[in-house]
Design an enzyme around this catalytic site. Structure first.
Site, short mmCIF file in Angstrom:
data_model
loop_
_atom_site.label_atom_id
_atom_site.label_comp_id
_atom_site.label_asym_id
_atom_site.label_seq_id
_atom_site.Cartn_x
_atom_site.Cartn_y
_atom_site.Cartn_z
CB SER A 18 66.95 24.93 31.40
OG SER A 18 68.35 24.99 31.59
NE ARG A 19 70.84 28.72 31.13
CZ ARG A 19 71.03 28.20 32.34
NH1 ARG A 19 71.87 27.18 32.50
NH2 ARG A 19 70.41 28.66 33.39
N GLY A 20 69.90 27.49 25.59
CA GLY A 20 70.85 27.20 24.53
C GLY A 20 70.37 26.22 23.49
CB ILE A 21 72.25 23.63 21.58
CG1 ILE A 21 73.24 24.57 20.88
CG2 ILE A 21 71.92 22.44 20.68
CD1 ILE A 21 74.61 23.95 20.62
N GLY A 22 69.93 22.98 23.64
CA GLY A 22 68.92 22.05 24.13
C GLY A 22 67.53 22.63 24.06
CG ASP A 73 73.85 16.71 38.77
OD1 ASP A 73 74.48 16.26 37.79
OD2 ASP A 73 74.41 17.27 39.73
CE1 TYR A 167 84.22 20.78 26.40
CE2 TYR A 167 85.64 21.40 24.57
CZ TYR A 167 84.38 21.24 25.10
OH TYR A 167 83.27 21.52 24.33
#
Length: 410
Positions: A18-22, A73, A167
């Site tokens: 939905s945003r960014g790299i994707g 999700d 992380y």
């Protein structure tokens, strides 16, 4: 990188699209006329992060592709199964899977809440495994099947573990999926590779973590989109089990350094980009080229710096940062100082803070002025060993905002 049309009619399942790299990957493939499954949680607008699965779907269709937005999700097996079945029903199969969804918390062991630990491992490692597991039966039927995990090379250098072990484990889990699945499904012709950026990528999420200043040392997400495009256009039997870096892959495709420099958010700062985590790259070679040619401010008195800092403090800065910092300075001006950006209108001075610091930063006083005058990025200092950080690394990153306000004053 020019589109070739090779992805026309192919179906690409992208998590976190939905945003960014994707989303950048989705739009790149859409320009070939690909079918894009936008699998993400964001159905309603986020107060700080723009974009939903529906706005991304419209952009995909405007770019020339077909879109199927799915509320997913990646921790929920039923939602993943439903989205995959919906994709197969709508487009007849799945040709490519991009495991992009991820969660981050740059915190040490004692500062990492278990709910945050579980979130990172359930999204990054488990989510990647789950989505791959459900897509693979359909990928086996595809003519040129690819799985691409947006995850780093498996670098066992201890410093990549000590500051944010939870992380690191979660991201390396994604990369271990590459290592295992590439071999497991090699005979099926499914390419399984990881792709990771050489430098920081400027996205809304990174801006939220590091402030608007993060754009000055980042590249656009389009570099990752173009690298992914080049990878999934290759014969799946010719490349698998690789841990690839975006810039290296694009250079193999024939792009020149001059062309790659244009991916910088600010091309004039192409030599001042922040290297990404988990790479065996000397930050001095990427980030400090400009600093080497600029005059040193090492002779400045530390007290002068903190006087200037105090003048710049304000309630808005406190609201946006919400952290207390302690500086343990070594070398010629050995001393302890603090900046409180959590209480009131903020404060700074000599000695330890009255509240427990969120981050403790240790560095030589000769580098301290360079950092607060903008000649040395905090991240570059950290990654090159000039700055040691204990406590909350994520909050330490927010200091860039204060440093930017001081640049013209010091």
């Amino acid at each position: 990188m020019i589109n070739t049309g090779k992805l026309a009619g192919r179906t690409i399942f992208i998590t976190g699209a939905s945003r960014g790299i994707g989303k950048a990957i989705a739009l790149k493939a859409a320009r070939d006329g690909a079918n894009i499954i936008i699998a993400a949680k964001t159905a309603e607008p986020h107060p700080k992060l723009p974009g939903t699965i529906y706005t991304a779907a419209k952009e995909v269709e405007d770019a020339g592709g077909k879109a199927l937005p799915c509320i997913v999700d990646v921790r929920d097996e039923k939602q993943v199964q439903g989205a995959v079945e919906n994709a197969v029903k709508t487009f007849g199969g799945i040709d490519v899977l991009i495991n992009n969804a991820s969660a981050i918390s740059l915190t040490g062991t004692l500062e990492t809440e278990m709910k945050r630990y579980d979130l990172m491992h359930n999204i990054n490692t488990r989510g990647t495994f789950l989505v791959s597991k459900i897509c693979i039966p359909y990928l086996k039927k595809a003519k040129n099947p690819h799985i691409v995990n947006i995850s780093p090379p498996l670098n066992m250098a201890p410093h990549w573990f000590k500051n944010h072990v939870a992380y690191t484990m979660a991201k390396y889990g994604m990369s271990m999926c590459v290592l295992g699945m590439a071999e497991e499904f090699k005979e099926d012709g499914i390419a399984v590779n990881s792709l990771w950026p050489l430098t920081a990528i400027h996205t809304a999420a990174i801006e939220m973590l590091g402030g608007k200043e993060s754009g000055s040392y980042s590249r656009k997400p389009e570099i990752m989109a173009d690298a992914t495009y080049a990878l999934i256009c290759k014969d799946s039997r010719s490349v698998t089990g690789k841990f690839l870096i975006d810039e290296d892959l694009l250079k193999e495709e024939g792009l020149t350094q001059e062309q790659i420099d244009q991916y910088a958010v600010n091309p004039s700062n192409k030599d001042g980009l922040m290297p990404d985590f988990f790479l065996d790259v000397d930050p001095e070679k990427i980030l400090l080229k400009k600093a080497k040619t600029e005059p040193s401010g090492g002779g400045k008195d530390v007290e002068e710096i903190f006087i200037a800092i105090t003048k710049r403090l304000n309630p808005e800065l406190v609201r946006s940062i919400q952290a207390v910092y302690q500086f343990n300075l070594t070398g010629a001006q050995e001393s302890v100082w603090f900046i409180d950006l959590k209480n009131g209108s903020g404060s700074a001075g000599k000695g330890k803070p009255s509240d427990t610091p969120d981050s403790v930063l240790t560095m030589d006083s000769k580098n301290f002025f360079e950092m607060f005058s903008g000649k040395l990025k905090a991240t570059a200092a950290f990654m090159s060993g000039k700055l040691k950080i204990s406590g909350n690394l994520q909050k330490a990153m927010k200091l860039e905002k204060l440093m930017t306000t001081l640049k013209s004053k010091l």
